[in-house]
Scaffold this active site. Structure first.
Site, mmCIF file in Angstrom:
data_model
loop_
_atom_site.group_PDB
_atom_site.id
_atom_site.type_symbol
_atom_site.label_atom_id
_atom_site.label_comp_id
_atom_site.label_asym_id
_atom_site.label_seq_id
_atom_site.Cartn_x
_atom_site.Cartn_y
_atom_site.Cartn_z
ATOM 1 N N ARG A 287 0.805 -1.222 0.000
ATOM 2 C CA ARG A 287 0.000 0.000 0.000
ATOM 3 C C ARG A 287 0.844 1.280 0.000
ATOM 4 O O ARG A 287 0.532 2.225 -0.726
ATOM 5 C CB ARG A 287 -0.886 -0.008 1.251
ATOM 6 N N ARG A 323 -13.252 -1.244 -0.914
ATOM 7 C CA ARG A 323 -12.780 -1.045 0.456
ATOM 8 C C ARG A 323 -13.825 -0.424 1.392
ATOM 9 O O ARG A 323 -13.914 -0.833 2.547
ATOM 10 C CB ARG A 323 -11.474 -0.238 0.466
ATOM 11 N N TYR A 327 -14.382 -2.730 4.542
ATOM 12 C CA TYR A 327 -13.705 -2.313 5.786
ATOM 13 C C TYR A 327 -14.219 -0.980 6.310
ATOM 14 O O TYR A 327 -13.542 -0.343 7.114
ATOM 15 C CB TYR A 327 -12.194 -2.158 5.561
ATOM 16 N N CYS A 353 -26.686 -3.175 -6.892
ATOM 17 C CA CYS A 353 -27.919 -3.417 -6.139
ATOM 18 C C CYS A 353 -27.644 -3.926 -4.737
ATOM 19 O O CYS A 353 -27.927 -5.089 -4.417
ATOM 20 C CB CYS A 353 -28.786 -4.400 -6.903
ATOM 21 N N GLU A 354 -27.040 -3.097 -3.922
ATOM 22 C CA GLU A 354 -26.768 -3.422 -2.517
ATOM 23 C C GLU A 354 -26.690 -2.112 -1.755
ATOM 24 O O GLU A 354 -26.059 -1.166 -2.238
ATOM 25 C CB GLU A 354 -25.380 -4.063 -2.366
ATOM 26 N N TYR A 381 -5.229 -1.951 -3.483
ATOM 27 C CA TYR A 381 -6.369 -2.761 -3.046
ATOM 28 C C TYR A 381 -7.697 -2.244 -3.596
ATOM 29 O O TYR A 381 -8.718 -2.313 -2.912
ATOM 30 C CB TYR A 381 -6.404 -2.863 -1.509
#
Ligand code: LLP
Length: 424
Positions: A287, A323, A327, A353-354, A381
């Site tokens: 990262r 992400r 998280y 669709c969420e 990521y």
């Protein structure tokens, strides 16, 4: 024209009213390649690498880019050309490194579930080291190597049992974690390794977690690692290299992780004090080398003001930027061309669709449909965890080098998405 840099984002600046990466106007890239579009800055990657190189000046070190952060061939090429090795976690990762010009002997292979097939492939390619994560894996690796008439170079990933003080899903060095060999079993596992004809002990490694923003967990891990090295060497098993893993955090939203150079100066002082400063060292940063080198450009499709919430619906979604959903991670969101209008609070969401498909909650933005936005700190990521959920195409990727933009991944087509599938 006035230039305004964005805090914590070394490669990004507004020139006049337009956001630039290096010398490229991001609006032009969005128009040329469409959105969502990931844009990476080569200069930013190399400056992140330079911070590590400064920290290690005069030492024996191999910096292995943890390519799970961003495995694009073009990104691997940048680090291979800069002399880096690579931390891989699958045979597929290895093939990417080799395809992009990386050297097998500079590859280290991490991960708790390496298969016999992957071990064989990596042994045949001649990788530098297997970071072995369990006693069971050690036995199998020895067997596989012997079947090829080889000895596998190994390091044991030890679990130092320190709390990295980060998100629980990315803490890896605690006792409760599936990673590494438990501290108490390390010496006896090294003794077993020394008996096995198919392996050759070359090092020791640890990796305690990711997005670590404090120095203390690293400094604790050094002490615990060195205690182990002393015990292993006292048992007659020499340890050639010490690998301290990756994990250094970045500034997503005002975090203040130590600079890589500052952190390593302190770590090296500790190693020096205990007489290990001249050993061969390795690290596996991911990262911190690429995270703030990348942005995701996206277009506002619709605005949907509501009684309780205002939604700003963009064309990037959780399949591109997983992400936040995974998280509760924070990515800054900024306009490519700021508007003078009064800003409002928006929940910035994708078309998937969420309800979990959000990119940013309660963001203060002046936006209209058709506007272009940049989701920041998207170099690590994001594309590496992207999916085809909702049959969405994976985005295109561009790597900027000064005033030049290289397309390093074409936008996926629906034909490519369906290519592996068979009708009844
Ligand atoms: N070495 C090993 C053995 C690792 O497991 C990892 C990351 C690294 C090195 C590189 O760590 P870094 O320098 O990138 O922190 N998907 C999560 C991060 C998962 C990290 C997994 N292991 C996220 O988006 O925050």
């Amino acid at each position: 024209m006035t230039t305004q840099n964005l805090p914590g984002q070394p490669q990004l600046a507004y020139r006049g009213n337009e956001l630039f990466t290096e010398s490229m106007r991001l609006r032009d890239l969005a128009k040329q390649h469409g959105t969502p579009l990931f844009v990476y800055s080569k200069a930013s990657m190399l400056s992140a690498l330079a911070s590590y190189q400064r920290g290690f000046a005069g030492r024996k070190v191999q910096i292995c880019y943890a390519m799970k952060a961003n495995p694009a061939l073009g990104v691997i090429q940048v680090f291979a050309q800069a002399g880096c090795g690579f931390d891989i976690v699958s045979a597929g990762d290895m093939d990417r490194v080799l395809a992009a010009g990386g050297k097998a002997e500079k590859i280290i292979f991490s991960g708790v579930g390496k298969t016999r097939f992957e071990m064989r492939r990596a042994l045949e390619a001649g990788i530098g080291c297997f970071n072995v994560e369990s006693e069971a894996e050690l036995e199998v690796l020895s067997e596989v190597a012997l079947s090829l008439g080889l000895r596998a170079p190994v390091s044991l990933r030890v679990n130092p049992n320190v709390d990295p003080k980060t998100h629980p899903y990315i803490s890896t060095g605690l006792k409760s974690s599936k990673f590494g060999v438990a501290h108490e079993r390390v010496v006896q596992t090294y003794q077993r390794a020394a008996e096995l004809a198919g392996v050759r002990v070359v090092g020791i490694d640890c990796h305690i977690g990711s997005q670590i923003t404090q120095e203390a967990p690293y400094l604790d891990a050094v002490d615990r690692m060195l205690d182990l090295v002393e015990a292993i060497e006292a048992a007659g098993i020499p340890i050639h290299h010490l690998d301290f893993g990756g994990g250094l955090g970045i500034d997503y939203n005002g975090e203040t992780p130590p600079g890589a150079d500052q952190l390593w100066k302190k770590m090296l002082a500790k190693l020096d004090a205990r007489g290990f400063g001249q050993r061969q060292l390795m690290i596996e940063p991911g990262r911190s080398l690429v995270g703030n080198a990348g942005v995701c450009l996206t277009e506002v499709i619709y605005l949907k003001p509501g009684e309780q919430k205002n939604f700003c619906i963009i064309d990037a979604a959780m399949n591109d930027l997983p992400r936040p959903a995974m998280y509760q991670a924070y990515h800054q969101i900024v306009p490519l061309t700021p508007r003078p209008d009064a800003p409002k609070q928006w929940d910035v969401v994708g078309p998937v669709c969420e309800s979990g498909d959000w990119i940013g909650h309660d963001r203060t933005l002046a936006v209209q449909s058709g506007d272009l936005l940049a989701v920041l700190s998207a170099g690590a990521y994001c594309m590496s965890m992207a999916s085809n959920y909702n049959s969405r195409a994976r985005a295109a990727e561009v790597l900027v080098d000064g005033s030049h933009a290289h397309l390093i991944r074409r936008r996926e087509t629906i034909v490519e998405q369906m290519q592996q599938e068979l009708l009844l």
